[in-house]
Write a protein that holds these residues in place. Structure first.
Motif, PDB file in Angstrom:
ATOM      1  N   LEU A  74       0.829  -1.213   0.000  1.00 28.93           N
ATOM      2  CA  LEU A  74       0.000   0.000   0.000  1.00 28.93           C
ATOM      3  C   LEU A  74       0.862   1.262   0.000  1.00 28.93           C
ATOM      4  O   LEU A  74       0.570   2.228  -0.719  1.00 28.93           O
ATOM      5  N   LEU A  75       1.956   1.247   0.790  1.00 35.38           N
ATOM      6  CA  LEU A  75       2.845   2.406   0.816  1.00 35.38           C
ATOM      7  C   LEU A  75       3.547   2.578  -0.528  1.00 35.38           C
ATOM      8  O   LEU A  75       3.707   3.701  -1.022  1.00 35.38           O
ATOM      9  N   ARG A  76       3.954   1.463  -1.135  1.00 35.03           N
ATOM     10  CA  ARG A  76       4.590   1.546  -2.459  1.00 35.03           C
ATOM     11  C   ARG A  76       3.643   2.176  -3.466  1.00 35.03           C
ATOM     12  O   ARG A  76       4.026   3.043  -4.239  1.00 35.03           O
ATOM     13  N   GLN A  77       2.386   1.723  -3.447  1.00 33.55           N
ATOM     14  CA  GLN A  77       1.402   2.253  -4.384  1.00 33.55           C
ATOM     15  C   GLN A  77       1.172   3.738  -4.143  1.00 33.55           C
ATOM     16  O   GLN A  77       1.074   4.536  -5.083  1.00 33.55           O
ATOM     17  N   ALA A  78       1.092   4.130  -2.868  1.00 38.48           N
ATOM     18  CA  ALA A  78       0.846   5.539  -2.534  1.00 38.48           C
ATOM     19  C   ALA A  78       1.999   6.427  -2.985  1.00 38.48           C
ATOM     20  O   ALA A  78       1.786   7.473  -3.607  1.00 38.48           O
ATOM     21  N   THR A  79       3.241   6.033  -2.696  1.00 35.07           N
ATOM     22  CA  THR A  79       4.397   6.868  -3.047  1.00 35.07           C
ATOM     23  C   THR A  79       4.658   6.850  -4.545  1.00 35.07           C
ATOM     24  O   THR A  79       4.858   7.904  -5.164  1.00 35.07           O
ATOM     25  N   TYR A  80       4.637   5.665  -5.149  1.00 34.94           N
ATOM     26  CA  TYR A  80       4.931   5.537  -6.584  1.00 34.94           C
ATOM     27  C   TYR A  80       3.858   6.227  -7.424  1.00 34.94           C
ATOM     28  O   TYR A  80       4.155   7.022  -8.312  1.00 34.94           O
ATOM     29  N   THR A  81       2.599   5.942  -7.130  1.00 36.20           N
ATOM     30  CA  THR A  81       1.496   6.484  -7.930  1.00 36.20           C
ATOM     31  C   THR A  81       1.394   7.998  -7.798  1.00 36.20           C
ATOM     32  O   THR A  81       1.224   8.709  -8.791  1.00 36.20           O
ATOM     33  N   THR A  82       1.491   8.500  -6.570  1.00 34.53           N
ATOM     34  CA  THR A  82       1.404   9.942  -6.345  1.00 34.53           C
ATOM     35  C   THR A  82       2.482  10.685  -7.133  1.00 34.53           C
ATOM     36  O   THR A  82       2.207  11.656  -7.843  1.00 34.53           O
ATOM     37  N   THR A  83       3.723  10.203  -7.027  1.00 37.51           N
ATOM     38  CA  THR A  83       4.834  10.855  -7.726  1.00 37.51           C
ATOM     39  C   THR A  83       4.679  10.742  -9.233  1.00 37.51           C
ATOM     40  O   THR A  83       4.856  11.726  -9.966  1.00 37.51           O
ATOM     41  N   ARG A  84       4.355   9.536  -9.712  1.00 35.89           N
ATOM     42  CA  ARG A  84       4.253   9.312 -11.159  1.00 35.89           C
ATOM     43  C   ARG A  84       3.161  10.178 -11.776  1.00 35.89           C
ATOM     44  O   ARG A  84       3.366  10.819 -12.814  1.00 35.89           O
ATOM     45  N   LEU A  85       1.991  10.211 -11.130  1.00 34.45           N
ATOM     46  CA  LEU A  85       0.895  11.035 -11.650  1.00 34.45           C
ATOM     47  C   LEU A  85       1.245  12.519 -11.607  1.00 34.45           C
ATOM     48  O   LEU A  85       0.954  13.266 -12.548  1.00 34.45           O
ATOM     49  N   GLY A  86       1.873  12.949 -10.506  1.00 34.95           N
ATOM     50  CA  GLY A  86       2.241  14.347 -10.361  1.00 34.95           C
ATOM     51  C   GLY A  86       3.236  14.781 -11.423  1.00 34.95           C
ATOM     52  O   GLY A  86       3.037  15.794 -12.108  1.00 34.95           O
ATOM     53  N   ILE A  87       4.315  13.999 -11.595  1.00 34.87           N
ATOM     54  CA  ILE A  87       5.348  14.332 -12.580  1.00 34.87           C
ATOM     55  C   ILE A  87       4.768  14.296 -13.995  1.00 34.87           C
ATOM     56  O   ILE A  87       5.009  15.193 -14.808  1.00 34.87           O
ATOM     57  N   TYR A  88       3.964  13.262 -14.292  1.00 37.25           N
ATOM     58  CA  TYR A  88       3.399  13.127 -15.644  1.00 37.25           C
ATOM     59  C   TYR A  88       2.513  14.328 -15.979  1.00 37.25           C
ATOM     60  O   TYR A  88       2.620  14.912 -17.059  1.00 37.25           O
ATOM     61  N   THR A  89       1.639  14.698 -15.048  1.00 40.47           N
ATOM     62  CA  THR A  89       0.704  15.802 -15.308  1.00 40.47           C
ATOM     63  C   THR A  89       1.432  17.128 -15.484  1.00 40.47           C
ATOM     64  O   THR A  89       1.117  17.905 -16.392  1.00 40.47           O
ATOM     65  N   VAL A  90       2.410  17.396 -14.625  1.00 37.39           N
ATOM     66  CA  VAL A  90       3.160  18.643 -14.718  1.00 37.39           C
ATOM     67  C   VAL A  90       3.913  18.727 -16.052  1.00 37.39           C
ATOM     68  O   VAL A  90       3.850  19.746 -16.753  1.00 37.39           O
ATOM     69  N   LEU A  91       4.630  17.638 -16.412  1.00 40.78           N
ATOM     70  CA  LEU A  91       5.383  17.644 -17.674  1.00 40.78           C
ATOM     71  C   LEU A  91       4.451  17.741 -18.876  1.00 40.78           C
ATOM     72  O   LEU A  91       4.740  18.448 -19.850  1.00 40.78           O
ATOM     73  N   PHE A  92       3.327  17.024 -18.811  1.00 40.56           N
ATOM     74  CA  PHE A  92       2.363  17.043 -19.920  1.00 40.56           C
ATOM     75  C   PHE A  92       1.834  18.462 -20.146  1.00 40.56           C
ATOM     76  O   PHE A  92       1.757  18.937 -21.286  1.00 40.56           O
ATOM     77  N   GLU A  93       1.499  19.142 -19.052  1.00 38.45           N
ATOM     78  CA  GLU A  93       0.965  20.498 -19.175  1.00 38.45           C
ATOM     79  C   GLU A  93       2.024  21.486 -19.652  1.00 38.45           C
ATOM     80  O   GLU A  93       1.746  22.386 -20.450  1.00 38.45           O
ATOM     81  N   ARG A  94       3.261  21.309 -19.189  1.00 38.71           N
ATOM     82  CA  ARG A  94       4.343  22.202 -19.601  1.00 38.71           C
ATOM     83  C   ARG A  94       4.667  22.049 -21.085  1.00 38.71           C
ATOM     84  O   ARG A  94       5.057  23.012 -21.755  1.00 38.71           O
TER      85      ARG A  94
END
Length: 300
Positions: A74-94
């Motif tokens: 559960l912790l792996r999913q929380a840390t990995y998913t949060t970071t991956r979604l955050g980085i992807y969205t920011v880069l995609f928008e930029r």
């Protein structure tokens, strides 16, 4: 202006759904990890098949045994998913054009691989705890680490082995994330084109489903050798002050030499059972989103 995705309801719901899914796939993770560690250094395997591994674990450790390491999952999913979604969205928008034109296919692939690798780096401590907790039950009682939960595991790892041990195996973990993202995108595109060119399929959900299943199979085959390297390095112990493996290449060489070439794909069935549905849902959702976008914004 970029809106951080961590605060919106869609992202929150996505996190909850993926963490909920973790509860169901945790036994597959445990079986996969046990199979990758079985027969380490020898050609004899503890488990003949995935089903044999599952029944053996249930018989020896009970129903709770197959959920060992759930807190780490559960912790792996929380840390990995949060970071991956955050980085992807920011880069995609930029990288989206001023006129709203989204990035091209190759740039999307690079964004996906970058986000995946960054997420994998952030999630490595939870991954190390998960590997060790799921591996514990196969050891004799006097050799078990006996972590109570993921936080106990992280604290003890830092105290007993140093903080850098939390990132042991981060390179193969990041490499696996890159391989998974690259293989999924490339194999799905090629599979879909092949199916459409065959004349038996039209561009619909059936075609997307079949192409996704093929993509999941290819991605599993491509990423498993990297995954077994990650598993072995994160679970290894120090012997006479020296690590069992020098690096990832040393793991590959020793696995092939002592266990056989095809041992690089130990745990294929539970890995595919976990990755396959994820690939199918990802691409079907993506195709439907693309169709909706073209219908709403590009038609007329």
């Amino acid at each position: 202006m970029i809106a951080w995705p961590l605060l919106d309801s869609w992202t929150f719901q996505t996190h909850c759904s993926w963490m909920g899914a973790t509860v169901f796939v945790q036994p597959l993770d445990l079986v996969k990890n046990r199979m990758q560690l079985s027969g380490e250094g020898a050609k004899t395997r503890e488990y003949k098949t995935s089903f044999h591994a599952l029944t053996s674990i249930l018989r020896a450790e009970g129903l709770r045994g197959i959920y060992t390491g759930l807190s780490a999952g559960l912790l792996r999913q929380a840390t990995y998913t949060t970071t991956r979604l955050g980085i992807y969205t920011v880069l995609f928008e930029r990288l989206t054009g001023a006129d709203g034109t989204p990035p091209g296919f190759l740039l999307k692939a690079v964004i996906g691989m970058t986000a995946g690798a960054t997420g994998a780096f952030v999630g490595t401590p939870a991954e190390v705890a998960l590997i060790r907790m799921t591996a514990d039950g196969r050891l004799p009682a006097d050799q078990r680490r006996g972590y109570k939960n993921v936080f106990n595991a992280l604290i003890r790892i830092v105290r007993e082995e140093g903080v850098l041990t939390l990132w042991r195996g981060c390179i193969p973990t990041m490499a696996r994330a890159v391989v998974v993202n690259a293989a999924q995108l490339a194999s799905y595109s090629q599979s879909k084109q092949f199916l459409l060119d065959s004349g038996y399929f039209s561009d619909n959900i059936l075609c997307h489903f079949c192409a996704s299943m093929i993509s999941g199979l290819v991605t599993t085959a491509a990423s498993m050798p990297v995954d077994i390297v990650k598993t072995r390095i994160q679970n290894m112990r120090m012997i006479d002050g020296k690590p069992e493996y020098k690096n990832g290449l040393d793991v590959l060489v020793k696995v092939v030499r002592y266990e056989g070439f095809f041992s690089l794909w130990k745990g294929f069935t539970p890995y595919y059972a976990r990755l396959g549905p994820h690939t199918v849902l990802t691409f079907i959702f993506l195709e439907q989103m693309n169709k909706a976008y073209k219908r709403l914004f590009l038609s007329g």
